[in-house]
Design a protein around this motif. Structure first.
Motif, PDB file in Angstrom:
ATOM      1  N   PHE A 133      11.274 -57.538 104.675  1.00 46.15           N
ATOM      2  CA  PHE A 133       9.872 -57.619 105.043  1.00 46.15           C
ATOM      3  C   PHE A 133       9.073 -57.869 103.769  1.00 46.15           C
ATOM      4  CE2 PHE A 133       9.422 -56.083 109.475  1.00 46.15           C
ATOM      5  CZ  PHE A 133      10.749 -55.786 109.721  1.00 46.15           C
ATOM      6  N   PHE A 135       7.550 -59.301 108.943  1.00 49.13           N
ATOM      7  CA  PHE A 135       8.969 -59.617 108.993  1.00 49.13           C
ATOM      8  C   PHE A 135       9.234 -60.932 108.284  1.00 49.13           C
ATOM      9  CE2 PHE A 135      13.163 -59.819 110.767  1.00 49.13           C
ATOM     10  CZ  PHE A 135      13.373 -61.152 111.074  1.00 49.13           C
ATOM     11  N   SER A 181      16.261 -61.120 109.003  1.00 51.15           N
ATOM     12  CA  SER A 181      17.180 -60.008 109.233  1.00 51.15           C
ATOM     13  C   SER A 181      18.569 -60.548 109.512  1.00 51.15           C
ATOM     14  CB  SER A 181      16.707 -59.133 110.391  1.00 51.15           C
ATOM     15  OG  SER A 181      16.790 -59.824 111.610  1.00 51.15           O
ATOM     16  N   TYR A 218      12.015 -57.975 114.755  1.00 51.83           N
ATOM     17  CA  TYR A 218      10.810 -58.376 114.043  1.00 51.83           C
ATOM     18  C   TYR A 218       9.853 -57.219 113.772  1.00 51.83           C
ATOM     19  CZ  TYR A 218      12.648 -62.819 115.648  1.00 51.83           C
ATOM     20  OH  TYR A 218      13.474 -63.889 115.890  1.00 51.83           O
TER      21      TYR A 218
END
Length: 124
Positions: free
Chosen positions: A37, A47, A50, A106
């Motif tokens: 992030f 975000f 990931s 997110y």
């Protein structure tokens, strides 16, 4: 106890590249999602990307798709964020996060563990 330590930030010119690292320790991360992030001054944390520790499925914010790549080294317990074609608007503190929640990738609330952050500054 989970510990996440970021490194690799710095001051670069627009168009340059940086690679951030997140060293993770404290437990087995097999079932975790690992995220990056960022937060710019006066703005909410957002975000970036990931990755699922098992399987390596990745997700990206639209603003970084095609420029940033998230990866992990399961042997070293390190998560990377390769950032190419950096823009001034990428300037922010970048945080590594880890979580087990079933909530959306997110959302910051899906991650229960956070690092201290590493600063990325992109000059025009």
């Amino acid at each position: 106890q989970v510990q996440l330590v970021e490194s690799g930030g710095g001051l670069v010119q627009a168009g340059s590249s940086l690679r951030l690292s997140c060293a993770a320790s404290g437990r087995t991360f097999t079932n975790y999602r690992m995220g990056w992030f960022r937060q710019a001054p006066g703005k909410a944390r957002e975000f970036v990307a990931s990755i699922r520790w098992s399987g390596g499925i990745t997700y990206y914010a639209n603003s970084v798709k095609g420029r940033f790549t998230i990866s992990r080294d399961t042997a070293k317990n390190v998560v990377y964020l390769q950032m190419n074609s950096l823009k001034p608007e990428d300037t922010a503190m970048y945080y590594c996060a880890a979580g087990l929640s079933l909530a959306s990738e997110y959302l910051a609330s899906a991650y229960g563990f956070w690092g201290q952050g590493t600063q990325v500054t992109v000059s025009s």
